[in-house]
Write a protein that holds these residues in place. Structure first.
Motif, PDB file in Angstrom:
ATOM      1  N   MET A  81       0.798  -1.207   0.000  1.00  0.00           N
ATOM      2  CA  MET A  81       0.000   0.000   0.000  1.00  0.00           C
ATOM      3  C   MET A  81       0.832   1.259   0.000  1.00  0.00           C
ATOM      4  O   MET A  81       0.661   2.144  -0.835  1.00  0.00           O
ATOM      5  CB  MET A  81      -0.875   0.016   1.264  1.00  0.00           C
ATOM      6  CG  MET A  81      -2.326   0.177   1.007  1.00  0.00           C
ATOM      7  SD  MET A  81      -2.949  -1.128   0.013  1.00  0.00           S
ATOM      8  CE  MET A  81      -2.572  -0.521  -1.550  1.00  0.00           C
ATOM      9  N   LEU A  82       1.746   1.353   0.954  1.00  0.00           N
ATOM     10  CA  LEU A  82       2.533   2.576   1.069  1.00  0.00           C
ATOM     11  C   LEU A  82       3.358   2.849  -0.182  1.00  0.00           C
ATOM     12  O   LEU A  82       3.349   3.960  -0.701  1.00  0.00           O
ATOM     13  CB  LEU A  82       3.439   2.509   2.307  1.00  0.00           C
ATOM     14  CG  LEU A  82       2.719   2.789   3.616  1.00  0.00           C
ATOM     15  CD1 LEU A  82       3.711   2.799   4.769  1.00  0.00           C
ATOM     16  CD2 LEU A  82       2.000   4.109   3.548  1.00  0.00           C
ATOM     17  N   PRO A  83       4.086   1.844  -0.704  1.00  0.00           N
ATOM     18  CA  PRO A  83       4.813   2.126  -1.942  1.00  0.00           C
ATOM     19  C   PRO A  83       3.889   2.577  -3.051  1.00  0.00           C
ATOM     20  O   PRO A  83       4.236   3.453  -3.839  1.00  0.00           O
ATOM     21  CB  PRO A  83       5.471   0.780  -2.286  1.00  0.00           C
ATOM     22  CG  PRO A  83       5.539   0.064  -1.014  1.00  0.00           C
ATOM     23  CD  PRO A  83       4.383   0.497  -0.204  1.00  0.00           C
ATOM     24  N   THR A  84       2.690   1.973  -3.109  1.00  0.00           N
ATOM     25  CA  THR A  84       1.775   2.393  -4.155  1.00  0.00           C
ATOM     26  C   THR A  84       1.427   3.857  -3.996  1.00  0.00           C
ATOM     27  O   THR A  84       1.426   4.626  -4.950  1.00  0.00           O
ATOM     28  CB  THR A  84       0.479   1.553  -4.117  1.00  0.00           C
ATOM     29  OG1 THR A  84       0.814   0.188  -4.274  1.00  0.00           O
ATOM     30  CG2 THR A  84      -0.463   1.968  -5.226  1.00  0.00           C
ATOM     31  N   MET A  85       1.144   4.270  -2.773  1.00  0.00           N
ATOM     32  CA  MET A  85       0.764   5.663  -2.574  1.00  0.00           C
ATOM     33  C   MET A  85       1.911   6.601  -2.921  1.00  0.00           C
ATOM     34  O   MET A  85       1.708   7.649  -3.504  1.00  0.00           O
ATOM     35  CB  MET A  85       0.340   5.891  -1.128  1.00  0.00           C
ATOM     36  CG  MET A  85      -1.013   5.317  -0.827  1.00  0.00           C
ATOM     37  SD  MET A  85      -1.524   5.670   0.848  1.00  0.00           S
ATOM     38  CE  MET A  85      -2.111   7.317   0.656  1.00  0.00           C
ATOM     39  N   ILE A  86       3.111   6.219  -2.538  1.00  0.00           N
ATOM     40  CA  ILE A  86       4.236   7.141  -2.720  1.00  0.00           C
ATOM     41  C   ILE A  86       4.784   7.101  -4.133  1.00  0.00           C
ATOM     42  O   ILE A  86       5.084   8.132  -4.720  1.00  0.00           O
ATOM     43  CB  ILE A  86       5.354   6.798  -1.729  1.00  0.00           C
ATOM     44  CG1 ILE A  86       4.826   6.931  -0.309  1.00  0.00           C
ATOM     45  CG2 ILE A  86       6.549   7.701  -1.938  1.00  0.00           C
ATOM     46  CD1 ILE A  86       5.821   6.506   0.724  1.00  0.00           C
TER      47      ILE A  86
END
Lengths: 368, 246, 305
Positions: free
Chosen positions: A292-297
């Protein structure tokens, strides 16, 4: 075949009997669209600008008129002292102040030079920069008007066109990003948690000791989430088109096709996560932290990738959502066809093949 | 003899369903009281009320002299609890567990230190003091959990199936610990599925369908139901139970 | 009808650090009701998982119905009915849905083998639309048994099916097993309850990963050395403490209504001496009599090094 359908039926039961999950599955895209579309916008809207017009002559009048043309600004004429201005900035009442000194016009005419003071609230540098550059454009345009009859030689006049998104709507940036985020979330987290739940509860044991091929267990778990993701996709598109005014300039079947590709990629990632852990909690954590976090960033819809240091840019290439984001923008906003996005599509397909191979290798027909 | 648990028509209702129905009983200090019943009979509900974990729907009760409605926090301070599902923290060492639970029960630091070391000696766990509980065999865990539950010398200790699955020798060692605690005046309130353990109790109560169907010494119960063993008594009473589902 | 042959099976975890099963060998005859008796940590579940083809053994070999657990696991999985230790059916599906699902998975229907499960199913049928998670322990066991039987397996592997279940339900469960045996199914059951051992045709006593004995219950009892006595007095707790002080006894254990003890020298003089010792210590109503050892007595005896 009958067995496979029995499995799929069971999976649908599981999904719909867990009310909290259903709420999240459908609530999430709606909440995200509304949030990003309306509340969290980095467009400049409803900005208050104060004009302290000590000149009150033709020049200042002309400039003020040009400012008021833009609907996004609230231009207020008010003669404020230095302290009053400071107080207004401190409370955040105004974002910019324009001060026209007395004798503006006469200075221009006789001295060929005049000064205008622009004071901007730079605690939000983005807004400040946008406002000041906007003001600069207005002033430049006024200058050109003045020089209309006597043009200066060797002028470079920039003509600005905002392609695809002339109104600079933020939604065009966010919606494809939200699409990627929601699809990744649903597929990676839900799929992995669902598989790991079987392991945790012990039902996996009983299934393994049956003539049923365990590969089909996995596939049958993917199907409800595939279907749900497509439904989510439709909801997001409907909301973006009718609520936020986004266009779908390209081929809608191509859009769904590429989305299906991302969904499958996400499901494969979910599978990978489920093979690495035995508890639902850690499946969720891994999904959020690693997916999730890599996707957001790194997708590029919140922070421009080009602004990141090179190592991070390289990392962003590994995030499937980044390529999907490019593809969706190309199709929806630019209206391009397959020939423009075949490279990105190929990259996604390649990721899928890799994941498939890894998953087949890691798959266990026993408990350990 | 002192009455440490006194209940009068204690009832717990969940909507229309009466989980525990007008329970009336007296438990005496230093008694080993067996609380038997089939799954679903209402044992867990009753125990939770007595531990101050769940408020009754109606009826009266005092636990260790404290009112079951108004003084639940006081009740909790004066009781100990051990169940099969949870007793100790697996990722803490033996000594850390003892210190932790002792601390929770309000034992002053120096007293706690002395008691911890004494306990380790009694159980023969000095060498394992720094071992993680997870690495201990089940039997040792159970014995340690019990000892921790009575570390603060509570008036009553509630044991929920404490000897499940353990080997026969360890089971008996566990009951030695229970006897020792009872001798010190601690009341033991224990549930079990082992019928021979029912014999170790001073008195037993049997719950069937939410109601206390019998409350007496094992000897009297066997005479009353013309049974050779507690197993047969249980069978007689539980056989006709309508409530087989929770 | 199928047999189960286990030869020198060993199972370790954590690269050999944990020795769950060490050199276990036994054979179950076709159609036999065989019990694996032992406390938690004995290795019963690990052994069962190896037999169910869920884990690979580190040493030894085993076969079910002639099929090897490592090489022919697919064949075994078609013929095996498995009930793992804790309840592992779908909590949010109803009783009916669970049964239907497992029937389909095993490529059969509920109707096909209904006669096999009828006696068991009728007890839970009133709850067939209830979610499995909301059943009591005894009901869950019955449902799990039905799901394991739905495809008429040749061999039934039941891992601690009666743990945590009350005495009455346990009795009923064993009665059901007896009826199943009559259908010719080979049944392997594991349990920590020693009193259930007598319900089996043959039993294996297991402790710390090893077998202590493999015999019929009667043989195990007959092999108990010497005579076992039961003793009773007014204050059992004090009696036990005093008995432990006596040097005449080789063993003494609480056993509910009576304590069981064995004499070092089994003579009438020793008996009289003990009774005198107890009376001196103000014990009342002392009763001493010989008694037949239970499986638990034998287990305790065998546990001693």
């Amino acid at each position: 075949m009958k067995q496979f359908l029995a499995f799929v039926k069971k999976e649908f039961y599981h999904v719909f009997r867990d009310r909290k999950t259903v709420l999240m599955l459908f609530g999430l895209p709606i909440v995200q669209i509304v949030l990003f579309g309306f509340a969290l916008s980095n467009e400049i809207k409803n900005t208050r600008i104060v004009v302290c017009d000590y000149a009150r002559d033709a020049a200042s009048q002309e400039l003020i008129t040009k400012m008021e043309v833009n609907r996004n600004f609230e231009v207020e004429r008010s003669l404020m002292s230095q302290q009053q201005l400071e107080a207004a900035f401190k409370t955040g009442d105004i974002k910019m102040a324009v001060v026209f000194p007395a004798n503006l016009n006469s200075d221009l005419q006789h001295l060929h030079k005049a000064q205008v003071q622009l004071i901007a609230d730079a605690s939000d540098p983005n807004t400040a920069t946008t406002l000041t550059s906007y003001m600069n454009t207005i002033i430049a345009s006024y200058q050109r008007d003045l020089l209309g009859d006597n043009p200066i030689p060797y002028q470079v006049v920039p003509e600005i066109r905002m392609l695809y998104n002339p109104e600079l709507k933020g939604a065009f940036n966010f919606v494809p990003g939200v699409m990627a985020l929601v699809l990744m979330l649903v597929c990676v987290m839900m799929t992995s948690v669902s598989i790991v739940r079987e392991k945790e509860k012990g039902t996996m044991e009983v299934l393994l000791v049956s003539p049923f091929n365990p590969v089909f267990v996995i596939i049958s778990k993917a199907i409800p989430y595939f279907v749900l993701s497509v439904v989510n996709l439709v909801i997001i598109l409907l909301l973006s088109v009718y609520l936020l005014g986004m266009p779908i300039n390209g081929n809608i079947f191509l859009l769904f096709g590429e989305s299906a590709l991302l969904i499958i990629t996400a499901i494969s990632l979910g599978l990978l996560v489920s093979n690495s852990t035995d508890s639902q909690q850690s499946a969720m954590l891994i999904s959020i932290m690693v997916m999730m976090l890599p996707t957001m960033i790194f997708t590029g819809f919140m922070f421009p990738i080009e602004n990141m240091p090179v190592p991070l840019q390289v990392i962003s290439n590994v995030v499937p959502a980044k390529w999907y984001y490019i593809i969706v923008k190309a199709i929806m906003i630019k209206g391009l066809g397959f020939s423009a996005i075949w490279k990105e599509t190929l990259i996604l397909v390649g990721m899928n093949v890799l994941l498939l191979v890894v998953n087949i290798r890691k798959f266990k027909t026993r408990l350990a | 003899m002192d009455v440490v648990i006194k209940t009068e028509k204690l009832t717990k209702r969940y909507g229309d369903f009466i989980a525990a129905n007008e329970l009336t009983m007296d438990v005496y200090a230093g008694e080993i009281f067996g609380f038997l019943g089939a799954n679903g009979a209402g044992k867990t509900t009753a125990m939770r009320m007595l531990c101050g974990l769940s408020l009754p729907s109606s009826g009266k009760a005092t636990i260790a002299g404290y009112d079951i409605y108004k003084e639940t926090e006081e009740i909790k301070k004066h009781i100990g609890y051990m169940s099969q599902k949870f007793s100790l923290y697996e990722d803490l060492t033996v000594r850390e567990n003892i210190r932790f639970f002792g601390g929770i029960y309000g034992l002053p630091v120096r007293e706690l230190k002395e008691k911890s070391e004494a306990l380790l000696e009694t159980l023969g766990l000095e060498k394992e003091a720094k071992t993680l509980v997870a690495a201990l065999p089940l039997g040792w865990k159970q014995k340690l959990a019990f000892s921790v539950a009575v570390l603060h010398e509570p008036k009553i200790v509630f044991l929920d199936e404490p000897t499940g699955g353990v080997d026969p020798v360890t089971r008996r060692q566990f009951w030695d610990l229970i006897y020792a605690a009872a001798d010190r005046g601690i009341t033991i309130f224990v549930t079990t599925h082992y019928m021979d353990e029912a014999e170790y109790c001073n008195r037993i109560s049997m719950m069937v369908d939410g109601v206390i169907k019998a409350l007496d010494t094992p000897a009297n119960l066997k005479k009353q139901y013309n049974a050779a063993s507690m197993d047969d008594v249980f069978y007689e009473l539980a056989r006709g139970a309508k409530r087989k589902a929770d | 009808m199928s047999d189960v042959i286990v030869q020198h099976i060993s199972k370790t975890y954590n690269k050999g650090a944990v020795k769950a099963v060490t050199d276990v060998s036994f054979a179950v005859k076709p159609g036999e009701l065989f019990g694996l008796i032992g406390p938690d940590g004995a290795g019963k579940t690990s052994l069962f998982r190896v037999l169910a083809t869920l884990l690979l053994p580190e040493g030894g070999s085993a076969s079910l119905g002639g099929f090897d657990v490592v090489k022919d696991y697919k064949e075994i999985r078609k013929r095996l009915g498995y009930m793992p230790g804790r309840f592992s059916l779908y909590q949010d599906l109803t009783v009916e849905e669970n049964l239907e699902f497992f029937a389909t998975v095993f490529k059969t229907t509920i109707k096909t083998n209904y006669d096999l499960i009828r006696d068991i199913y009728v007890q839970i049928e009133p709850f067939k639309t209830r979610r499995a998670g909301k059943l009591s322990g005894g009901m869950k066991q019955k449902l799990a048994l039905c799901c394991a039987l739905i495809h008429r397996p040749e061999i039934l592997l039941l891992d601690e099916p009666t743990t945590g279940v009350d005495t009455v339900s346990r009795k009923e469960f064993w009665e059901m097993l007896g009826r199943l045996k009559a259908e010719g199914i080979t049944i392997l059951v594991s349990t920590p309850y020693m009193d259930e051992a007598t319900r089996c045709e043959r039993i294996a006593l297991m402790q710390d990963g090893r077998l202590l004995s493999v015999e019929t219950p009667a043989s195990i009892v007959a092999q108990y050395p010497g005579t076992l006595y039961a003793i009773r007095a007014a204050n059992m707790s004090r009696l036990l403490q005093d008995l432990r002080k006596s040097e005449m006894l080789s063993s003494c254990n609480a056993f509910g209504e009576y304590h069981h003890l064995a004499f070092r020298q089994d003579t009438p003089e020793a008996h009289a001496s003990l009774i005198r010792f107890l009376e001196v210590n103000t014990h009342e109503g002392v009763e001493l009599k010989p008694v037949e050892p239970t499986i638990e007595d034998c287990f305790i005896r065998l546990m001693q090094p």
